[in-house]
Design a protein around this motif. Structure first.
Motif, PDB file in Angstrom:
ATOM      1  N   PRO A  82      44.160  38.922  43.889  1.00  0.00           N
ATOM      2  CA  PRO A  82      43.757  40.565  43.645  1.00  0.00           C
ATOM      3  C   PRO A  82      42.265  40.513  43.661  1.00  0.00           C
ATOM      4  CG  PRO A  82      44.679  39.479  41.691  1.00  0.00           C
ATOM      5  CD  PRO A  82      45.389  39.177  42.233  1.00  0.00           C
ATOM      6  N   ARG A 126      47.454  41.914  39.627  1.00  0.00           N
ATOM      7  CA  ARG A 126      46.698  42.343  39.237  1.00  0.00           C
ATOM      8  C   ARG A 126      44.900  41.981  38.596  1.00  0.00           C
ATOM      9  NH1 ARG A 126      51.430  45.374  36.992  1.00  0.00           N
ATOM     10  NH2 ARG A 126      50.837  44.362  34.439  1.00  0.00           N
ATOM     11  N   LEU A 136      42.459  48.661  41.934  1.00  0.00           N
ATOM     12  CA  LEU A 136      44.534  48.422  41.112  1.00  0.00           C
ATOM     13  C   LEU A 136      45.814  47.838  41.246  1.00  0.00           C
ATOM     14  CD1 LEU A 136      44.709  46.460  38.542  1.00  0.00           C
ATOM     15  CD2 LEU A 136      44.778  48.958  37.697  1.00  0.00           C
ATOM     16  N   SER A 139      46.266  46.263  44.549  1.00  0.00           N
ATOM     17  CA  SER A 139      47.120  44.917  44.307  1.00  0.00           C
ATOM     18  C   SER A 139      48.380  45.111  44.041  1.00  0.00           C
ATOM     19  CB  SER A 139      46.002  44.111  43.461  1.00  0.00           C
ATOM     20  OG  SER A 139      44.321  44.150  43.973  1.00  0.00           O
ATOM     21  N   GLU A 140      48.571  46.099  43.113  1.00  0.00           N
ATOM     22  CA  GLU A 140      49.789  46.029  42.350  1.00  0.00           C
ATOM     23  C   GLU A 140      50.808  46.402  43.570  1.00  0.00           C
ATOM     24  OE1 GLU A 140      51.342  47.591  38.325  1.00  0.00           O
ATOM     25  OE2 GLU A 140      51.316  49.446  39.806  1.00  0.00           O
ATOM     26  N   LEU A 161      47.748  38.231  36.265  1.00  0.00           N
ATOM     27  CA  LEU A 161      47.659  39.796  35.488  1.00  0.00           C
ATOM     28  C   LEU A 161      45.981  40.073  34.536  1.00  0.00           C
ATOM     29  CD1 LEU A 161      51.177  39.822  35.057  1.00  0.00           C
ATOM     30  CD2 LEU A 161      50.262  40.780  36.763  1.00  0.00           C
TER      31      LEU A 161
END
Length: 285
Positions: A82, A126, A136, A139-140, A161
């Motif tokens: 991420p 994340r 975010l 990234s997810e 995470l």
């Protein structure tokens, strides 16, 4: 006793490199490492391109072989961290361009997995630090793509995470359910105590950092240790020595616990051999 490091990085261009790390770890009783790639620019591959990732993967394959030559069992993981989302957006790429780059990288990783050169995806996930909502979300989205690919091939995944306890573990369990992933090889990496506790309750494997949550998890009465692994998260950066931990701190931690009779040999074996063999699907030593 035998010891495993279930998540670490090496950098032969700027740090120890896998051969030196493996030699020292084996001397202390190490038998297994999960070697995870760093972003390409950590190795000096600064061009934003698939070719930079190909160079990174080739370096990872060489590093894994170097560690094996020292007598360790090694699995290798490569991903799209991420932090790379943030880095490439800062460099001027659009969100769509970052997503499209990640898709090409996963295609490349898939090719290397098919050839048996690497064994899974890591890290994806994340940000655990403050970032913008849209970064975010991006990234997810990339993480879900990686999970779909990995679950299709029953490949390993290491997730980076936020450490939100119940909500983090529950969210990943829900995502896996939505994409019909039955894999038991999706690992929540570097969990804190609360997230590790909920991961255990929800049946999600997780790696415990040797310097932090491992101690507290071991002292929790009645907790099931079946899905737990131990990691150093060594980053092999001389500019940040010991920022997480060194792999040889894992044997040191357990040896001191055994000497003080604060942990049983059965527990040490479960965390360092039994669970490693089951989750990573490698033959025990």
């Amino acid at each position: 006793m035998l010891y495993a490091d279930s998540h670490l990085h090496t950098n032969p261009l700027h740090g120890y490199g896998a051969g030196r790390v493996a030699r020292k770890f084996k001397k202390e009783g190490g038998w297994f490492i999960a070697l995870v790639s760093l972003p390409p620019y950590h190795y000096g591959f600064s061009e934003v391109s698939v070719d930079s990732y190909r160079k990174t993967l080739d370096l990872l394959v060489r590093e894994a072989e170097s560690a094996r030559s020292e007598g360790l069992t090694v699995i290798a993981l490569a991903g799209f961290h991420p932090s790379e989302v943030d880095e490439y957006l800062k460099r001027g790429l659009s969100k769509k361009e970052v997503y499209e780059l990640s898709a090409k990288v996963f295609n490349l990783i898939n090719d290397y997995m098919k050839k048996g050169l690497i064994h899974g995806i890591g890290e994806v996930g994340r940000q655990h630090y403050g970032t913008s909502p849209e970064r975010l979300v991006l990234s997810e989205t990339i993480m879900i793509e990686a999970l779909e690919l990995a679950c299709e091939h029953h490949a390993l995944v290491h997730l980076h995470l936020e450490q939100g306890g119940w909500v983090t573990a529950f969210n990943i369990a829900k995502i896996l359910d939505k994409i019909s992933c039955k894999s038991s090889r999706v690992v929540l990496h570097h969990v804190n105590y609360e997230t590790g506790l909920w991961s255990s309750m929800l049946g999600l494997p997780a790696t415990l950092p040797v310097k932090t949550s491992l101690e507290k998890i071991l002292s929790t009465p009645g907790i099931r240790l079946d899905g737990f692994l131990v990691e150093s998260d060594f980053i092999d950066d001389p500019k940040r020595p010991g920022v997480s931990a060194y792999p040889w701190e894992i044997p040191k931690f357990f040896n001191e616990k055994l000497e003080r009779k604060e942990v049983s040999e059965e527990t040490v074996f479960k965390l360092n051999v039994e669970n490693v063999s089951k989750i990573y699907e490698v033959a025990p030593p």
